[in-house]
Design an enzyme around this catalytic site. Sequence first.
Site, short mmCIF file in Angstrom:
data_model
loop_
_atom_site.label_atom_id
_atom_site.label_comp_id
_atom_site.label_asym_id
_atom_site.label_seq_id
_atom_site.Cartn_x
_atom_site.Cartn_y
_atom_site.Cartn_z
N GLY A 190 0.82 -1.20 0.00
CA GLY A 190 0.00 0.00 0.00
C GLY A 190 0.86 1.25 0.00
N LYS A 205 3.18 -0.06 8.72
CA LYS A 205 2.98 1.22 8.05
C LYS A 205 4.09 2.17 8.46
CE LYS A 205 -0.44 5.00 7.77
NZ LYS A 205 -1.81 5.43 8.20
N ASP A 229 -12.65 9.18 8.08
CA ASP A 229 -12.03 8.81 6.81
C ASP A 229 -12.51 7.43 6.37
OD1 ASP A 229 -10.52 9.40 4.58
OD2 ASP A 229 -8.62 8.73 5.43
N ASN A 283 -9.99 2.21 3.09
CA ASN A 283 -9.75 1.96 4.52
C ASN A 283 -10.66 0.88 5.10
OD1 ASN A 283 -7.80 3.94 4.47
ND2 ASN A 283 -9.19 5.56 5.16
#
Length: 328
Positions: free
Chosen positions: A83, A105, A196, A201
């Site tokens: 990602g 991440k 969000d 997501n």
Amino acid sequence: MEKKVSNGMQQIHSYVLQSSIALHCRVMPPPCIRNPYLSDASETDVDPFGNERSKSAGLFSSVTGGDCPSQYHTDFHEIEQIGAGTFGRVWKVLKRIDGCLYAVKQIIRPLCEDRERITALMEVQSLAALGSHENIVGYYSSWFENEHLYIQMELCDYNLSSQKSSLLTEYDALTTLHQLAKVLLFMHDRGIAHLDVKLDNIYVKNGVYKLGDFGCATLLNNSLPVQEGDTRYMPHEILNENFDHLDKVDIFALGASAFELVTGSTLTKSGPQFLSLREGNLPFLPGHSLHFQNLLKVMMDPDPTARPSAKELVASPIFDRIRRNGKT
């Protein structure tokens, strides 16, 4: 013999020295601040390590450069990038010590100042405050390394944006809606808005839908700054900086995500489609029941007070079939 012993002692000394440097690199903590997402958080920011930090500041600053052993590369074997976005990259990794797969991440932008680190930590703190929930991507650990924040997360199978070309049936869309409504209820009951919600997501693991990426999460009482999420999924009121109904922003975004899933369309950031959806003018959806279409319409109502709460959404009779079949 003496030469071997001497070489062995040198290797041990070198190992101890490297371990000491690595220990300083890893253990010296970042600024310790209260978690604003916890209801019992203290009103005063505290840093219990402040005294020790100042004493060893010179050493700490000297070992966090290029010669410092990398916790990421020491603890994980990097497999592939899975990602990428404006603010971060996500890697599929194997943790060396337990042999399990995770997603890590990395926040791309260097975080040089404490203020920047505190802002970046909001995502971590919201996840930690929420704790475990079957419909939230699991959070394991986080750390700063060379002025970047790393977050170790549960590895999922895929996100819904990668499946948009395959239109969901109404039943599957209702399953998705119900599971995401449950996690929004869980969050809103704890005073937290996601802000969000979008296909990028929403992740899937073993058939379970999970909400991830809490970088925009804030408190419903407006005590924290509000950072709006992807404009394509945001209602008019938040784009106009009206933050009175942040929970209903999540409901609108979830409805927009479901609309995108069942139509296969790509939402726009401006233009006729953008305005039409925010005025409550959803097109007719062939092959879908009026009950389902009315649900999307009310979730995306221009008036936030007319949208259902997460609690009302979860309790909707439209999900009775999903509940009977034990899908959620």
